[in-house]
Design an enzyme around this catalytic site. Sequence first.
Site, PDB file in Angstrom:
ATOM      1  N   GLU A 226       0.841  -1.194   0.000  1.00 55.50           N
ATOM      2  CA  GLU A 226       0.000   0.000   0.000  1.00 55.50           C
ATOM      3  C   GLU A 226       0.877   1.245   0.000  1.00 55.50           C
ATOM      4  O   GLU A 226       1.054   1.925   1.021  1.00 55.50           O
ATOM      5  CB  GLU A 226      -0.970  -0.040   1.183  1.00 55.50           C
TER       6      GLU A 226
ATOM      7  N   GLU B 162     -11.431 -10.992   9.205  1.00 54.76           N
ATOM      8  CA  GLU B 162     -10.191 -10.293   9.546  1.00 54.76           C
ATOM      9  C   GLU B 162      -9.455 -11.150  10.561  1.00 54.76           C
ATOM     10  O   GLU B 162     -10.006 -11.535  11.591  1.00 54.76           O
ATOM     11  CB  GLU B 162     -10.479  -8.911  10.115  1.00 54.76           C
TER      12      GLU B 162
ATOM     13  N   GLU C 160      -4.681  -7.594   2.201  1.00 60.81           N
ATOM     14  CA  GLU C 160      -3.327  -7.742   2.735  1.00 60.81           C
ATOM     15  C   GLU C 160      -2.705  -9.055   2.229  1.00 60.81           C
ATOM     16  O   GLU C 160      -2.273  -9.893   3.001  1.00 60.81           O
ATOM     17  CB  GLU C 160      -3.302  -7.683   4.263  1.00 60.81           C
TER      18      GLU C 160
ATOM     19  N   GLU D 130      -9.626   3.273   0.584  1.00 60.25           N
ATOM     20  CA  GLU D 130      -9.724   3.483   2.027  1.00 60.25           C
ATOM     21  C   GLU D 130      -8.698   4.509   2.521  1.00 60.25           C
ATOM     22  O   GLU D 130      -8.909   5.150   3.557  1.00 60.25           O
ATOM     23  CB  GLU D 130      -9.559   2.160   2.764  1.00 60.25           C
TER      24      GLU D 130
END
Length: 663
Positions: free
Chosen positions: A171, A376, A445, A469
Site C-alpha cells: 500500500e 479479519e 493484505e 480506504e
Amino acid sequence: MMKQFAYVLILAFPFFSCKQSGQVSSPDKSISIRAGVEDGRIFYTASKNGDVLLDKSFLGFTLQNGPLGENMAISEIVHTSFSGTWDQTWGEEIVVDNTYNQMTVHVEEKTGAKRKFAVVFRLFDDGFGFRYEFPAQPHLADFTIMDEHTEFNFTASHKAWSIPYGSNYYEALYEPHPLSELDTVCTPLTIETDQGLYLAVHEANLTDYAAMNLRTEGGSPKLQVYLTPWSTGEKVFAHAPGVTPWRTVIIADNAGDLLLSRLMLNLNEPAKIEDTSWIQPGRYIGIWWGMHMGAYTWHMGPKHGATTENTQRYIDFAAKHGFSGVLVEGWNTGWENDWTKEGDKFSFTETYPDFDLETVTDYAASKGVNLIGHHETGGATVNYERQLDSAFALYQRLGVNVVKTGYVSPLLDGKERHSSQYGVRHYRKVIETAAKYHIMIDNHEPVMPTGLQRTYPNLMTQEGVRGQEWDAWDANGGNPPEHTTIVPFTRGLAGPIDFTPGTFHFDNPVFPNTRVKTTLAKQLALAVVMYSPLQMASDMIENYEKNQEPFKFIASCPANWAKTVIPHAEIGEYITIARKDRESADWYVGSITNAEKRTLTLPLDFLDTGVDYRATVFKDGAGAHYASNPYPVSIEQIDVTSTDALDLQLAHGGGTAIVFSKK
C-alpha cells in the site's frame, strides 16, 4: 457450468540439441531469447525486433551448502511449440489465446555431485517467462535456497514505476525513477524504455516459494532477484522434483497493450475446479465505509454497524438496486480487543449478540442477495487455520459463498512477512479450503497476485494496493489524482484489484483534511477502469439515496466482461477502457485523467458495425474540479454508430463513464 478447454499442439515432436548455446523466438519472430554458458554460469539475453533489451543476464542460486549454478555445462536443449485457446470462468474477456515457442535448457555440474536443473524459456508474442525446474536426483532432494541470483540486465537506465520492498501490504504510491536509482522494489515493475517500448517484470504461478522482489547492482540498470526471507534468514525450503515460479517480462509497443497481456495467466495451471457454476462475479455494497467515517464501529456498542437490523436495511437496498451481495464487517467477536496485536482472539463462528447470522442469511436469501462474510485475522494465521473448516462449513450451510479475508498486521503470527514462503503457503491453504466448501475469496493484505485465479477461479479479487480506504484516513490527505492513472499499469498487471471505488460523499468528519481526490464522474468511471469480478460500491447507502441519477451507472455496471479494449493510455496521465458485457450486447466505457484537465477523442470502432446505439454519458458537469467542486455530473443521451467519435471532456481529476446500448 463446465468450461471446455481447447488445445491444439502444433509441434508434437520436440527438437533436441546438445549445443552449448541455444536460441528461441516468439511465434511472430519479434522477440528472441538466447541462452548459453560463460565461465561455467548459464545466462540469457532478450531482444525485440533485433534490439537488445536484456544484455547477458546470469542465473543460479546460493543454497545452504554452497552455490548451485557454477561449473555448469549444457547437457541438452529441447525446443517445443504449442498453440491453443482456453475460456476464462470470469475475466476481462472470454477466450484467451495460448500460443508459444519454448526452449528448455538442461544444465549439469561438470564435476563433483553433478547436480542438474533446467531453465525453461517460454515465448509469446507479448513477452516471455522462464523458470527453473529441478528433476529428481541423488544429490539434490531436500534443499534450502538462501538466494536466487536471477538477473535482468537492462541495456539502459530506463524510467520505471515501482513501490519499495517493505511497503506494508503493497500500500504505497507508485513513483517513476531511473532503473539505476532503484533500491529494492516489489513487482510488478513497469518500465518505459528510451525506445518507447513498455515492459513489465513480474512473476507467475507463485507456489510454495517466496515472492520475487528486485534490487539494483552497484547503481547500474542490472536488476537481481531478492526473495522475501523467512524470519530465520532462509528464502525457500525446496524439494526435487520441483519448480520455481515463472519470472515474466511483458513487452508491449504501447502502454495500453500491457493491460491486454494474458501472459501471466497462461503461465499458470488450468483450473483445478471442474464445476465452476457456483463461482459468480457481481457487484456489492457493504457495512464498511461507515466505520471509516465514524458513523459505525466494528466492535459492539451504541454505534455498532453489524447489527441484524442495519444489515437487513443494506440487504433491502441491494435487492432494490440489483446488487448481488452485502459485505458485513464487525459481525464476529474479537473486534473489542486490540485486534492488530491480538488477532488470535478472533472467532469466525461466534457472532456478537446483536447480530443473528441465521436470520440475516435467511433474509438475504429471500431477497435474492448473498451475504458476504468477513474474516479479519489480524495476521494470526495459526488461529485462522484452526477455524477454517468449521467457519467455511458454517457459511456453506447458511448459503454464504463469498468471504473477504484480511491480515492487518505487519508480520504474520508476529514473525513472518506476508510475501514469504510462510505467507504463500497460508494463502494457498485458505484458497484450497474455500474451494472445498464452494466459497469465493476476496483477499486483503495478500502476497502480490501472480495469476492463480486461472487455477483456482474462486480466488476472485485481492487488495495489495493503496486503495480508496486511504482517502478516509491518510495523514497526507489521501491518494493524489494521478494515483488511479498509474495503478492499472502497475498493480493492475498482477490481477483483479479490490480498490473499492464508488464514493459519492466527499466530506470527512473524522479527518477533515483527508478526502477522495476525484470528481464524482471519475468515481463512476473507476467502476470500469479498476477491474474486479467482485466490485464494491464503497459508500454508505444514504449517500447513494441522495444522488440516485449518477448511481444508476454504478448499479447497472457489470463485473464480468466479454471483451476489453484500451483506446487511450499514458501512464500517470490518463486512461480510457471500453468493456463489453458478457450477459448483453452493451458496452461500458470509463475514462479518467490525473489532476490535469483534458479532452480525449474516443473513436467508437469497437462497437458492432451497421448497428445504431444509444450512448448514455455521465460526465463532469460545469465547473467540476476534484479539489474545489467535485460533485457536478452531467448526464446526456446521444445516438451513435461505430463510425462516430465522441469528445470526452475530463475536468481536473475528472472522468467520464458511458453505457452503449443497441437501440
